[in-house]
Design a protein around this motif. Structure first.
Motif, short mmCIF file in Angstrom:
data_model
loop_
_atom_site.label_atom_id
_atom_site.label_comp_id
_atom_site.label_asym_id
_atom_site.label_seq_id
_atom_site.Cartn_x
_atom_site.Cartn_y
_atom_site.Cartn_z
N ALA A 82 0.82 -1.21 0.00
CA ALA A 82 0.00 0.00 0.00
C ALA A 82 0.86 1.27 0.00
N ASP A 83 2.14 1.09 0.28
CA ASP A 83 3.06 2.22 0.45
C ASP A 83 3.43 2.84 -0.90
N ASP A 84 3.88 4.08 -0.85
CA ASP A 84 4.40 4.73 -2.06
C ASP A 84 5.64 3.98 -2.56
N PRO A 85 5.85 4.02 -3.86
CA PRO A 85 7.07 3.39 -4.38
C PRO A 85 8.32 4.06 -3.79
N GLY A 86 9.36 3.29 -3.60
CA GLY A 86 10.64 3.85 -3.17
C GLY A 86 11.53 4.03 -4.38
N TRP A 87 12.65 4.73 -4.20
CA TRP A 87 13.51 5.01 -5.37
C TRP A 87 14.37 3.82 -5.77
N TRP A 88 14.45 2.80 -4.89
CA TRP A 88 15.28 1.64 -5.24
C TRP A 88 14.53 0.34 -4.94
N PRO A 98 23.80 0.27 -21.64
CA PRO A 98 23.50 1.44 -22.46
C PRO A 98 22.84 2.56 -21.67
N CYS A 99 22.64 2.37 -20.36
CA CYS A 99 21.73 3.25 -19.59
C CYS A 99 22.36 4.48 -18.97
N GLY A 100 23.67 4.68 -19.14
CA GLY A 100 24.28 5.88 -18.58
C GLY A 100 24.38 5.83 -17.07
N HIS A 101 24.55 7.02 -16.47
CA HIS A 101 24.72 7.11 -15.02
C HIS A 101 23.54 6.51 -14.26
N ASP A 102 22.36 6.70 -14.78
CA ASP A 102 21.15 6.18 -14.12
C ASP A 102 21.08 4.65 -14.07
N ALA A 103 22.00 3.97 -14.72
CA ALA A 103 21.92 2.50 -14.82
C ALA A 103 21.68 1.84 -13.47
N PHE A 104 22.30 2.37 -12.41
CA PHE A 104 22.18 1.70 -11.10
C PHE A 104 20.79 1.87 -10.48
N LEU A 105 19.97 2.68 -11.12
CA LEU A 105 18.59 2.87 -10.63
C LEU A 105 17.58 2.13 -11.51
N LEU A 106 18.05 1.52 -12.56
CA LEU A 106 17.15 0.95 -13.57
C LEU A 106 17.23 -0.57 -13.61
N PRO A 107 16.16 -1.20 -14.04
CA PRO A 107 16.14 -2.68 -14.06
C PRO A 107 17.01 -3.29 -15.17
N HIS A 108 17.39 -2.49 -16.18
CA HIS A 108 18.04 -3.05 -17.36
C HIS A 108 19.22 -3.97 -17.04
N ASP A 109 20.07 -3.56 -16.12
CA ASP A 109 21.30 -4.31 -15.83
C ASP A 109 21.28 -4.95 -14.45
N LEU A 110 20.08 -5.02 -13.88
CA LEU A 110 19.92 -5.54 -12.51
C LEU A 110 20.46 -6.96 -12.36
N ASP A 111 20.33 -7.74 -13.44
CA ASP A 111 20.83 -9.13 -13.37
C ASP A 111 22.33 -9.18 -13.15
N ARG A 112 23.01 -8.09 -13.41
CA ARG A 112 24.44 -8.07 -13.13
C ARG A 112 24.75 -7.26 -11.87
N TYR A 113 24.44 -5.94 -11.88
CA TYR A 113 24.85 -5.19 -10.68
C TYR A 113 24.09 -5.63 -9.44
N GLY A 114 22.81 -5.96 -9.61
CA GLY A 114 22.02 -6.41 -8.45
C GLY A 114 22.55 -7.74 -7.91
#
Lengths: 568, 568
Positions: free
Chosen positions: A44-50, A323-339
Motif C-alpha cells: 500500500a506504500d508509495d514506491p521507493g527510489w530503489w 547502455p543506460c548511462g549514469h542512471d543505470a544503477f537505478l534501472l532494471p536493465h542491468d539488474l541481473d548483473r549489478y544487483g
C-alpha cells in the motif's frame, strides 16, 4: 566548513529486522535528489527510489538484512537543511546554512547508528553522491563497516561534471526569484532556475544511446504537458516536465548545498593521493561502474579500485556493459548483473553465507581438488607455496582460486574480463577485478604477490611481452602454463598434411576463429625468457592424454608445459 | 518555414583572387557563433576564427583559392537576422523573424554566388552547423559545387545535443528580460539566459579529457574575472567569463533562430532515408570527424559516409584521433591531419593538382608499375578486369590503387585504418574510407564493386569469416593474396627445429609481437572456401624468392598464393 550546526535532525526509514547479534544492518546512502524512502514498506506504500534492489527476496534482501536509509543532511525531506529553522534567528537558514561536505553527511549518519545501537554495519551501499558517502564510510569509519558497495561513483567529480553543476547553480543563483536564498516567505522561489538545473542534470544522467532510444523515433512529437518551457521537441517536453515536477518536491537551497558538497568532494587526483586516502580501510569492497556512464565514468571507478589494490584491500570490480548511462544503477536493465553482484557480495560478508557452499562445491572433486579437471590446475596448485598470496590472471569464475583457498592461502585475487564469470567469482567470496591483461595490470605494485599465475592464457594474449613483463614485476614467483605447438602431433599436422595445427582441448578451434592468436613452442618460450631476462626456475612438461610428465624431448613430446619463472 | 523575408542582406568577406576561369572559389560556412571574418585580411587586421586553416600557404591557401565567407542568415553580424529592422513595422523583427532552416541559409548563400557571378564553387567547407550547410550544398545544389568538405557534423543532431539546445533556449526564453524577444529598446536584454546557454554550449564543445587538461590541476583557483556568476571553481570562472563575453557580441534572438535551425536540420535518421537524401549528389566528398567529439560524434559522420557509399559517390573519410572534442576543427592540435587532408583534397579537385605528380610518381617504376615492389601487386593488377570498379580492403596509402588508375579503372576505393596512410591516399586523388575491416564493411551494397581486393591482410584479421563473407558479398569478383604457412621452409622450422615458423618479408616478426594472428596454409584456405560456399575460380601460387609461379605441390612449394574467388 564555514559554520556549525548546534543540533542535527536526520529523517530515516528502516526495513527488515535488526538481528540479535546486531550485525545484519545495511546502510543505504541516497544520491543528490533521493530521500530516505528507498523502498516500499508494504504494497500500500508509495514506491521507493530503489524498489528493484531493496525488499524481501531482492538483491538487498530485507528478510535477511536490516536496511537503514536516512535523508541527507542538507536535504529537504525531513533532515536538517537550508529550509530548516535556524534557532539563532527563528527563520529558515537559507544561504546561512553552512557549506557542508560529504564527510559531514556521513558524520551525521554515524550519529544515527550510535542512536540505533549499531556498532558495526554489515555494509554501506550507495551510488553516485551516495557512492561518495560509501567511500567516506570505507575510509574514515572503516572499523564500523564490514563491506562497502560503491556504484557509479568517483573519488572526485570530473571537471566536466563540475562544469554542469556550476551552470545549474548559476541558473538558480541568477533567478530573480532567488533573492539571495531568502525566498521562503515569498510567493515564488527560484523555480525556473531550479528546473533548468534539473534539466541539465537529467541529460547527464542518461547516455547518448539511451536518449536516442527514448526520443529519436518521435522527435517532433512533444508530450502534451502543461509546462512553461519550450515544447517544440519531444525531448523538450520531457525535460520541461521533469524540471517542473522536480521544483514541486525539492528546495533550491538544498540543491545548491548538496551539489556543492558533491563538487567539493575530493579524495585526491593523483594515484599517490588516492592510495593515501584509501590507506585506512579495513573493509571489503565491491566497486561497480557502468560502461555508458559519462558523468561518473568507469575510469574513475578504476582509480578507486587501483588505490584499493595499492593498499592490498580486498576488492572486486566490474564495469557493467550497459547502455543506460549514469542512471543505470537505478534501472532494471542491468539488474541481473549489478544487483546480483551486490547480492553475492553481501552474502559473502555474513559469517554463514547462503550461496557459498554450492559455488564452492563446484570447485572440488573426490580425487582432484577440481571437478572440472584441468591437469595443469593440479600441478600449478602444487607449485604454489603454502600460505602464499596469489594473483590469477585470467581467472575465469575463480575455480582455481577457490581450489587454492582450501589450502589456506591468505590473499587470493583474480583478474578477469567476463562479467558473468566475475559474478560467479564474487559469489565464491573471491576478490575479482575486471581488467584487460594487455593493459590493466599497472595498478599492482612490484612484488605485491608471492605468486602470479597465468594458466593457458598466454596464447590468447595480444601483448605477450607486456603481460609477461608485468607478471614478473608483480609476482615474486610466477607460474605460466602454455600449450606447446611443438608437440609432435601438431608438427606432423603441418609438416605432413600441410594443415594448420589444431587439436582437442584448448586448441579445438579452427584457424579462422580461434581465440589463440599466438603460435609458439616450449623452445620459443624459453628463448623468449632468455632474451628478456626472465629466469626459468622450473619446467614441467606434460602429456595431457596420458597425464604423465614428459622428461624426454619435451618440446616434441609434451602438449602442455608449466614454467615457474621470475624476474632475474 | 513559418514566414517569408521580402529581401535579404548577407554580409560577406572574401580572400584571394577569383581566377579568370572563375573556378577557384571556396565557400566557407561558419558555425553557430561564427561570422564572415574567417581569417585576417592582413597582419593589422583582427584575428579570424579560422586563421589556422585559411590564409596564404595555409590548408585553404588564399594564394590559390578565392575564399568567400558570409555571415549566416539569421545571424547578428551584418546579415539579415532577428535584430534587423522589419520593413513591415519599422522595428526589429525580434521573435517575428521567421523560423529559418539550414536550407534557407544555403539558399541565401547561393544568391550571393549568383551576384558574384560564380557558377560553380571549387568547394564548400564547413564544420558543425557549417558542416550541415555543406551537406545541403552537396545534395541540393550539387551541380554548383565540385567538392564538399564536412567536418565534425551530422545529418541530424543527436537527441542529447538537441536536449542541451533546448535547455539553453529555455534559459533565454524564461529570462525575465527576454520580454517575448522585444528587448531591443530596453535597457537590458536576456543576458543571463544567453550566458547560461553559452556556458552549456561551451561544455559540449570540449571533451571530458580536454576539460581535465584545462581545469584539473587548479580546480579551486578561479580566475580573477569580473563576472556575476559563481566563481568558486576555476571551471566556473572560465564558463562565467565565456558567457559574459558572448553576451556582448551576440544577440539572443539570433541564438534562438540559429539553434532552432540546427535542431530542425534533418536529412533522415534511417540508412534508407539518408541514402535517399544523398542521392542527388554529384560532388566529391571529404568527411572528417574527431574521436572525442561527443556533440557530433563520429558515428554520425559515418552515417553520412555510408549514405554516400550507397550512392556510389566519391568520398574519403577519416575519424581523426583527437582529445579536443567538437572544437577540434577550430584548434591547431590536429591541424596536421584535418588541415592537411583538406589541403590534399582541394588540391585534387583542381584540374591541375599541385601535389599529385609526386604522390603518383611514387607508385610507378620503370619495370614495374610499382616502385615498392610487391610481387602479388603485379599479379593481382593483371587479374583485375580492365575498367572494373575496385575496392581495396586494407589499401594502405593507396599504392596499389594508384597503380591501377594508370590502366583506366573507373572507380577506385580503398579502406584503411591508419590516418597518415589515408592522408597520403587522399593526396593521390583516391577515395579512402576509414574503417575496421572486421566490422566496417556493412555500408557497401551487394555486388557494388566489380572487384574487391584483400592483399596479404587476411592473416592479420580477427574475424576472418566475416571479412571474407562480406568481401564476396560486395565484390562480383574478389582477389585474396595470402602468405602460405604450409611453405616447406616454414614446415621444416616447426617440424625439425621445434620453433614457430617465421621468415623474412611479411612474416619477419617474432611469435610474441607479430600482427599476423591467423596461421593457415593454402590447403586450409581452400578448405574454408569449400565449407563456406565460396567459389575459387583461380589460384596462383608463387615462390617470392624466385618470383616464379609454382605448379607442383603449391601448398608445399609456394610461400604466397593469390585466389580469385566469388560467392557461389
Amino acid at each position: 566548513m564555514g559554520g556549525q550546526l548546534a543540533e542535527v535532525t536526520l529523517a530515516y526509514e528502516t526495513y527488515g529486522e535488526l538481528n540479535a547479534a546486531r550485525d545484519n544492518a545495511v546502510l543505504i546512502c541516497h544520491a543528490l535528489s533521493g530521500d530516505s524512502h528507498v523502498a516500499q514498506h508494504d504494497e500500500a506504500d508509495d514506491p521507493g527510489w530503489w524498489d528493484i534492489v531493496v525488499g524481501p527476496g531482492k538483491a538487498i534482501d530485507t528478510r535477511r538484512y536490516f536496511v537503514i536509509c536516512a535523508n541527507l543532511l542538507g536535504g529537504c525531506r525531513g533532515s536538517t537543511g537550508p529550509g530548516s529553522v535556524n534557532p539563532a534567528t527563528g527563520k529558515p537558514f537559507g544561504r546561512d546554512f553552512p557549506t557542508i561536505t560529504v564527510g559531514d553527511m556521513v558524520a551525521a549518519q554515524r550519529g544515527l547508528l550510535d542512536q540505533l545501537g549499531i556498532e558495526r554495519l554489515l555494509a554501506v551501499v550507495g551510488g553516485s553522491l551516495g557512492g561518495q558517502q560509501a567511500l567516506v564510510w570505507g575510509t574514515r569509519y572503516s572499523d564500523r563497516v564490514r563491506g562497502v558497495v560503491a556504484l557509479a561513483t568517483s573519488a572526485r567529480l570530473t571537471s566536466q561534471g563540475l562544469a554542469f553543476d556550476v551552470v545549474g547553480r548559476n541558473a538558480i543563483l541568477r533567478d530573480p526569484h532567488f533573492h539571495g536564498g531568502r525566498y521562503y516567505d515569498r510567493p515564488q522561489g527560484p523555480k525556473v532556475g531550479l528546473a533548468l538545473a534539473r534539466m541539465i542534470g537529467h541529460i547527464t544522467y542518461l547516455s547518448r544511446e539511451a536518449m536516442r532510444e527514448k526520443f529519436e523515433a518521435d522527435r517532433l512529437k512533444p508530450r502534451d504537458v502543461a509546462i512553461e518551457f519550450e515544447k517544440r521537441f519531444s525531448v523538450g517536453s520531457y525535460l520541461g516536465y521533469q524540471g517542473a515536477k522536480f521544483v514541486e518536491r525539492f528546495d533550491a537551497n538544498s540543491y545548491l548545498t548538496l551539489s556543492i558538497a558533491m563538487d567539493l568532494f575530493d579524495l585526491g587526483v593523483t594515484a599517490a593521493e588516492l592510495t593515501a586516502a584509501f590507506r585506512p580501510t579495513r573493509a571489503r569492497w565491491l566497486v561497480i561502474s557502468f560502461s555508458s556512464d559519462w558523468l561518473f565514468p568507469p575510469e574513475q571507478s578504476r582509480d578507486i579500485v587501483n588505490a584499493l589494490i595499492a593498499n592490498n584491500a580486498p576488492v572486486s570490480y566490474c564495469e557493467v556493459q550497459s547502455p543506460c548511462g549514469h542512471d543505470a544503477f537505478l534501472l532494471p536493465h542491468d539488474l541481473d548483473r549489478y544487483g546480483e553482484m551486490i547480492r553475492a557480495f553481501l552474502d559473502q560478508l555474513t559469517p554463514a553465507p547462503h550461496a557459498a557452499p554450492a559455488a564452492r562445491g563446484e570447485a572440488y572433486g573426490p580425487t582432484s581438488i577440481f571437478y572440472q579437471h584441468r591437469l595443469d590446475y593440479e600441478r600449478i596448485a602444487e607449485l604454489v607455496p603454502p600460505g602464499a598470496s596469489v594473483l590469477d590472471l585470467g581467472c575465469g569464475s575463480g575455480t582455481f582460486l577457490a581450489g587454492l583457498r582450501a589450502t589456506n592461502h591468505r590473499r587470493l585475487v583474480g583478474v578477469e574480463l567476463d562479467e558473468q564469470k566475475i559474478l560467479t567469482g564474487i559469489g565464491r567470496g573471491l576478490d575479482i577485478i575486471q581488467a584487460d591483461l594487455n593493459r590493466g595490470l599497472g595498478a599492482f605494485a612490484d612484488g605485491q604477490f608471492d605468486c602470479v599465475i597465468l594458466s593457458q592464457t598466454l596464447q590468447a594474449v595480444q601483448d605477450v611481452e607486456r603481460v609477461l613483463t608485468e607478471m614478473v614485476r608483480i609476482g615474486r614467483t610466477c607460474i605460466v602454463s602454455i600449450p606447446n605447438f611443438g608437440y609432435h602431433r601438431l608438427r606432423t599436422m603441418l609438416a605432413e598434411t600441410g594443415r594448420a595445427p589444431k587439436s582437442a582441448g584448448v586448441l579445438h578451434y579452427e584457424w579462422y576463429n580461434t581465440p589463440n592468436i599466438r603460435f609458439f613452442t616450449i623452445a620459443d618460450f624459453e628463448d623468449f625468457c632468455r632474451q628478456k631476462g626472465i629466469r626459468v626456475h622450473r619446467r614441467i612438461a606434460l602429456d595431457t592424454e596420458t597425464k604423465a610428465e614428459v622428461f624426454e624431448h619435451p618440446n616434441l613430446n609434451a602438449d602442455l608445459a608449466i614454467f615457474v619463472i621470475s624476474r632475474t
